[in-house]
Write a protein that holds these residues in place. Structure first.
Motif, PDB file in Angstrom:
ATOM      1  N   UNK A 148       0.845  -1.199   0.000  1.00 14.95           N
ATOM      2  CA  UNK A 148       0.000   0.000   0.000  1.00 14.95           C
ATOM      3  C   UNK A 148       0.877   1.244   0.000  1.00 14.95           C
ATOM      4  N   UNK A 149       0.656   2.120  -0.963  1.00 18.08           N
ATOM      5  CA  UNK A 149       1.434   3.356  -1.068  1.00 18.08           C
ATOM      6  C   UNK A 149       0.912   4.408  -0.089  1.00 18.08           C
ATOM      7  N   UNK A 150       1.793   5.312   0.283  1.00 15.26           N
ATOM      8  CA  UNK A 150       1.411   6.425   1.155  1.00 15.26           C
ATOM      9  C   UNK A 150       0.715   7.495   0.330  1.00 15.26           C
ATOM     10  N   UNK A 151      -0.448   7.929   0.797  1.00 15.24           N
ATOM     11  CA  UNK A 151      -1.163   9.060   0.189  1.00 15.24           C
ATOM     12  C   UNK A 151      -1.101  10.234   1.156  1.00 15.24           C
ATOM     13  N   UNK A 152      -0.745  11.407   0.651  1.00 15.75           N
ATOM     14  CA  UNK A 152      -0.641  12.569   1.539  1.00 15.75           C
ATOM     15  C   UNK A 152      -1.997  13.031   2.056  1.00 15.75           C
ATOM     16  N   UNK A 153      -3.090  12.616   1.402  1.00 18.71           N
ATOM     17  CA  UNK A 153      -4.416  13.109   1.798  1.00 18.71           C
ATOM     18  C   UNK A 153      -5.266  12.059   2.507  1.00 18.71           C
ATOM     19  N   UNK A 154      -4.817  10.801   2.529  1.00 25.78           N
ATOM     20  CA  UNK A 154      -5.642   9.771   3.178  1.00 25.78           C
ATOM     21  C   UNK A 154      -4.879   8.918   4.181  1.00 25.78           C
ATOM     22  N   UNK A 155      -3.610   8.650   3.938  1.00 20.73           N
ATOM     23  CA  UNK A 155      -2.875   7.728   4.813  1.00 20.73           C
ATOM     24  C   UNK A 155      -2.650   8.354   6.188  1.00 20.73           C
ATOM     25  N   UNK A 156      -3.088   7.638   7.231  1.00 20.98           N
ATOM     26  CA  UNK A 156      -3.024   8.140   8.601  1.00 20.98           C
ATOM     27  C   UNK A 156      -1.773   7.622   9.303  1.00 20.98           C
ATOM     28  N   UNK A 157      -0.983   8.540   9.800  1.00 23.82           N
ATOM     29  CA  UNK A 157       0.220   8.216  10.560  1.00 23.82           C
ATOM     30  C   UNK A 157      -0.048   8.478  12.048  1.00 23.82           C
ATOM     31  N   UNK A 158       0.553   7.655  12.889  1.00 25.11           N
ATOM     32  CA  UNK A 158       0.491   7.908  14.333  1.00 25.11           C
ATOM     33  C   UNK A 158       1.506   9.008  14.647  1.00 25.11           C
ATOM     34  N   UNK A 159       1.023  10.158  15.082  1.00 28.97           N
ATOM     35  CA  UNK A 159       1.935  11.286  15.283  1.00 28.97           C
ATOM     36  C   UNK A 159       2.188  11.566  16.763  1.00 28.97           C
ATOM     37  N   UNK A 160       1.771  10.630  17.604  1.00 29.84           N
ATOM     38  CA  UNK A 160       2.205  10.565  19.003  1.00 29.84           C
ATOM     39  C   UNK A 160       2.032  11.891  19.746  1.00 29.84           C
ATOM     40  N   UNK A 161       3.137  12.429  20.275  1.00 26.72           N
ATOM     41  CA  UNK A 161       3.051  13.564  21.196  1.00 26.72           C
ATOM     42  C   UNK A 161       2.662  14.881  20.538  1.00 26.72           C
ATOM     43  N   UNK A 162       2.551  14.924  19.235  1.00 24.53           N
ATOM     44  CA  UNK A 162       1.954  16.110  18.608  1.00 24.53           C
ATOM     45  C   UNK A 162       0.516  16.263  19.098  1.00 24.53           C
ATOM     46  N   UNK A 163      -0.028  15.160  19.620  1.00 23.31           N
ATOM     47  CA  UNK A 163      -1.336  15.200  20.290  1.00 23.31           C
ATOM     48  C   UNK A 163      -1.397  16.301  21.334  1.00 23.31           C
ATOM     49  N   UNK A 164      -0.268  16.566  21.997  1.00 22.66           N
ATOM     50  CA  UNK A 164      -0.260  17.546  23.091  1.00 22.66           C
ATOM     51  C   UNK A 164      -0.592  18.951  22.603  1.00 22.66           C
ATOM     52  N   UNK A 165      -0.320  19.235  21.337  1.00 27.17           N
ATOM     53  CA  UNK A 165      -0.677  20.562  20.819  1.00 27.17           C
ATOM     54  C   UNK A 165      -2.200  20.707  20.755  1.00 27.17           C
ATOM     55  N   UNK A 166      -2.914  19.628  20.479  1.00 21.84           N
ATOM     56  CA  UNK A 166      -4.373  19.658  20.465  1.00 21.84           C
ATOM     57  C   UNK A 166      -4.916  19.825  21.880  1.00 21.84           C
ATOM     58  N   UNK A 167      -4.239  19.217  22.847  1.00 24.88           N
ATOM     59  CA  UNK A 167      -4.617  19.429  24.247  1.00 24.88           C
ATOM     60  C   UNK A 167      -4.462  20.908  24.587  1.00 24.88           C
ATOM     61  N   UNK A 168      -3.337  21.492  24.143  1.00 26.80           N
ATOM     62  CA  UNK A 168      -3.102  22.906  24.401  1.00 26.80           C
ATOM     63  C   UNK A 168      -4.184  23.797  23.809  1.00 26.80           C
ATOM     64  N   UNK A 169      -4.597  23.521  22.577  1.00 26.61           N
ATOM     65  CA  UNK A 169      -5.658  24.309  21.934  1.00 26.61           C
ATOM     66  C   UNK A 169      -6.971  24.141  22.705  1.00 26.61           C
ATOM     67  N   UNK A 170      -7.274  22.918  23.124  1.00 27.25           N
ATOM     68  CA  UNK A 170      -8.514  22.662  23.878  1.00 27.25           C
ATOM     69  C   UNK A 170      -8.537  23.477  25.169  1.00 27.25           C
ATOM     70  N   UNK A 171      -7.427  23.462  25.885  1.00 30.67           N
ATOM     71  CA  UNK A 171      -7.338  24.212  27.143  1.00 30.67           C
ATOM     72  C   UNK A 171      -7.472  25.709  26.883  1.00 30.67           C
ATOM     73  N   UNK A 172      -6.839  26.202  25.827  1.00 32.09           N
ATOM     74  CA  UNK A 172      -6.904  27.635  25.535  1.00 32.09           C
ATOM     75  C   UNK A 172      -8.306  28.052  25.088  1.00 32.09           C
ATOM     76  N   UNK A 173      -9.062  27.157  24.461  1.00 33.67           N
ATOM     77  CA  UNK A 173     -10.452  27.454  24.130  1.00 33.67           C
ATOM     78  C   UNK A 173     -11.287  27.622  25.397  1.00 33.67           C
ATOM     79  N   UNK A 174     -11.079  26.718  26.360  1.00 31.80           N
ATOM     80  CA  UNK A 174     -11.799  26.821  27.634  1.00 31.80           C
ATOM     81  C   UNK A 174     -11.367  28.068  28.403  1.00 31.80           C
ATOM     82  N   UNK A 175     -10.081  28.386  28.286  1.00 25.65           N
ATOM     83  CA  UNK A 175      -9.566  29.607  28.916  1.00 25.65           C
ATOM     84  C   UNK A 175     -10.236  30.838  28.293  1.00 25.65           C
TER      85      UNK A 175
END
Length: 626
Positions: free
Chosen positions: A77-104
């Motif tokens: 299976x080839x990698x597609x830049x628009x569909x293939x999902x990669x596990x991006x691990x701790x980049x998750x923390x940036x989404x946590x940061x955005x969530x907290x700042x929205x509540x703030x």
């Protein structure tokens, strides 16, 4: 000058600025895309990285996006830049940061309030003052211990709620908040729980509704493996020159590191940051809130160049400020990098690594450094060498800074502390030579400047130490890295010497006992001798089982739980303690009754057993600390 001339002048100036900016930002170069392609294709062939994905964004436009190689070797299976999902691990923390700042931004929390104010599912026990705040959790300065054991499961059926996991596994607080940075996944899992308790939604639902859907990130998710299998990139590790796929796994502290995404949707996410919190007609964060999130929120010392932001960390490249977060999990290595000053953002992820050599992370770091030089050739040509400051005088004798220092991120309250033996957090040694400090012999030289501040010659950075309440040096800081000073008896050298010495005594006793029985016809053995023989055998057996498991088991497996043989072996220390206590009683009774007619080496073995128990306690091997 009339209004028309002023307007013409402004337009001309803006045109010149735009022209100069385009020349400085080399995104339109005809060879840039081919150069990027070559880097990833070379990595595929020479570094055994089968698949990767990349996106370069300028403001709200994608400059270049591409997938490379294979997402799944077995199924081609080839990698597609628009569909293939990669596990991006701790980049998750940036989404946590955005969530907290929205509540703030919505007035539902403040950054410097006790987190127990917002937690409904559980309450934190504080061992130090002041209380832990949202800011502490976001900047990894809450002082919570590390633990990596049993933080994942193999199947969806084994998943438990975030609150249930934290209630069961949250480690204790081991240092005062705000004292030192120690990267911590539990802190971001707690932030996810705070989002849940405030919003009434599970964390993944909150992110989907408030971040992913507005950004048209329809396949990005904190829920792992919920789409068709062909959408997910597999990851691989290099074993015996062969790429072996990692099995599926599910992260229990999932806000800290479980998100999966593709390059196209991550481009939407990055565009939001470059466009002051907005994407198309959707406003996710107010521009002032975003400025607060991307501003330095904690640094160790005044002259530290880099610090921690609210969900990101800071870096610099030839004076250019970079806001970024990396992610590593099971062979995947990813990076999200924002350059707000230039309205540029980069995302990339690769899906294979050698555990030993970390080829994937090294490639990511080297590629991004070269990419920046391509994007900003004018800046790259600038000689940015800094003048070494003049030697000054610090507030303590240089001898006070000598010692062994260890990175703050390692388990201190659970048995995965033994990972120190395999070099997972290598110590550094600081010594004095003439009028300066040396790190690890001569890897780095530190010139004294003032107070507790030094200058690192090789890294061309100011660095600093910190003392405790008793006036003793407790920490060494280099930007956002923290090392705590280790006492002499906690050094690996001492601990290894201690256990080797104890085992030598035990082995000699076992051999001596066998010789006495077989060749010296000493058939009658005192109770103390029998007890000590059992202690010596059980101790040697425990160290062998535990050491063998540690050296032969894939470190990744410990994330899912201890091997059964290791769990079973934890009964042995308890037996050793009981036998040692009985042996001590028997010795004291024999001495009191003046009947101590047993081999003198028994005294040495009993003393060795006591030291062995101390050693076991230091490494959290008494009981079931996992």
């Amino acid at each position: 000058m009339n209004k028309r001339q002023v307007l013409i002048t402004l337009i001309t100036l803006l045109g010149l600025i735009q022209t100069n900016f385009s020349q400085e930002l080399n995104t339109s170069s005809s060879d840039l895309k081919s150069w990027i392609d070559k880097q990833f294709l070379t990595a595929r062939d020479s570094l055994n990285i089968p698949g990767s994905t990349f996106a370069l964004v300028h403001k709200d436009s994608i400059v270049y996006i591409q997938g490379y190689g294979l997402a799944d070797i077995e199924n081609k299976m080839s990698v597609s830049d628009s569909t293939t999902l990669f596990r991006i691990a701790s980049i998750s923390k940036t989404f946590v940061g955005v969530s907290i700042m929205q509540l703030y931004e919505d007035g539902k929390l403040t950054l410097d309030e006790d987190v127990n104010t917002y937690l409904k599912s559980m309450q934190l026990d504080y061992h130090y003052e002041p209380p832990i705040t949202i800011r502490h959790l976001l900047t990894h300065t809450a002082g919570i211990d590390e633990s990596n054991l049993e933080n994942r499961v193999r199947t969806k059926e084994e998943l438990i709620s975030l609150g249930a996991y934290l209630d069961k596994k949250l480690p204790p607080q081991i240092r005062p908040p705000g004292e030192a940075i120690s990267y911590n996944n539990f802190g971001y899992a707690l932030l996810g729980l705070i989002v849940e308790d405030i919003s009434g939604l599970t964390f993944d639902e909150y992110v989907r509704i408030n971040i992913l859907e507005p950004l048209e990130m329809n396949f990005t998710s904190f829920k792992e493996y919920i789409f068709d299998d062909e959408l997910y990139a597999k990851s691989y590790t290099l074993k015996n020159n062969e790429l072996v796929a990692y099995p599926k796994g599910y992260v229990l502290q999932y806000p800290a590191g479980s998100i999966m995404s593709n390059a196209k949707e991550m481009s939407n996410y990055m565009s939001m940051f470059l466009n002051h919190g907005a994407y198309k007609n959707q406003k996710l964060l107010d521009s002032l809130t975003l400025v607060k999130q991307l501003s330095q929120a904690f640094k160790h010392y005044e002259k530290a160049q880099n610090g921690w932001l609210l969900g990101f960390y800071e870096g610099h490249w030839k004076g250019l400020r970079i806001v970024q977060h990396a992610g590593d999990i099971d062979g995947f290595a990813s990076l999200l990098m924002l350059i707000p000053e230039k309205d540029i953002a980069v995302f990339l992820s690769v899906n294979s690594s050698s555990i030993k050599d970390l080829t994937n992370r090294n490639f990511v770091n080297q590629f991004t450094d070269k990419l920046l030089a391509k994007l900003f050739p004018t800046i790259a040509k600038n000689e940015n060498s800094k003048e070494t400051p003049k030697k000054g005088r610090v507030s303590k004798p240089l001898k006070a800074f000598e010692g062994v220092y260890r990175p703050t991120r390692y388990a201190q309250s659970t048995l995965d502390k033994v990972a120190l033996f395999i070099g997972i957090r290598p110590d550094i040694k600081i010594s004095v030579k003439n009028d300066r400090l040396l790190i690890n012999g001569d890897e780095e030289e530190l010139i004294p400047i003032s107070n507790l501040s030094f200058y690192a010659i090789n890294q061309e950075k100011y660095t600093s130490f910190k003392q405790n309440d008793y006036g003793n040096i407790a920490y060494y800081f280099l930007d956002n890295q923290a090392y705590h000073k280790v006492s002499w008896h906690s050094t690996l050298r001492f601990q290894i010497t201690m256990i080797v010495s104890i085992l030598v005594v035990f082995i000699l006793f076992i051999l001596g006992t066998m010789i006495r029985r077989l060749f010296l016809n000493k058939k009658e053995v005192h109770l103390v001798g029998k007890l000590n023989l059992s202690i010596a055998i059980l101790s040697f057996l425990f160290v062998f089982i535990f050491g063998y498991s540690l050296m032969t088991t894939d470190p990744n497996e410990f994330l899912y739980g201890l091997p059964f043989i290791v769990k079973a072996s934890l009964i042995l220390p308890l037996l050793i303690i009981i036998l040692t206590a009985i042996s001590l009683i028997a010795i004291f009774r024999a001495i009191r009754e003046k009947k101590s007619r047993f081999w003198w080496f028994n005294y040495l073995v009993t003393i060795g057993a006591l030291f062995f128990i101390v050693w076991l306690s230091f490494w959290n091997l008494i009981g079931f600390n996992y």
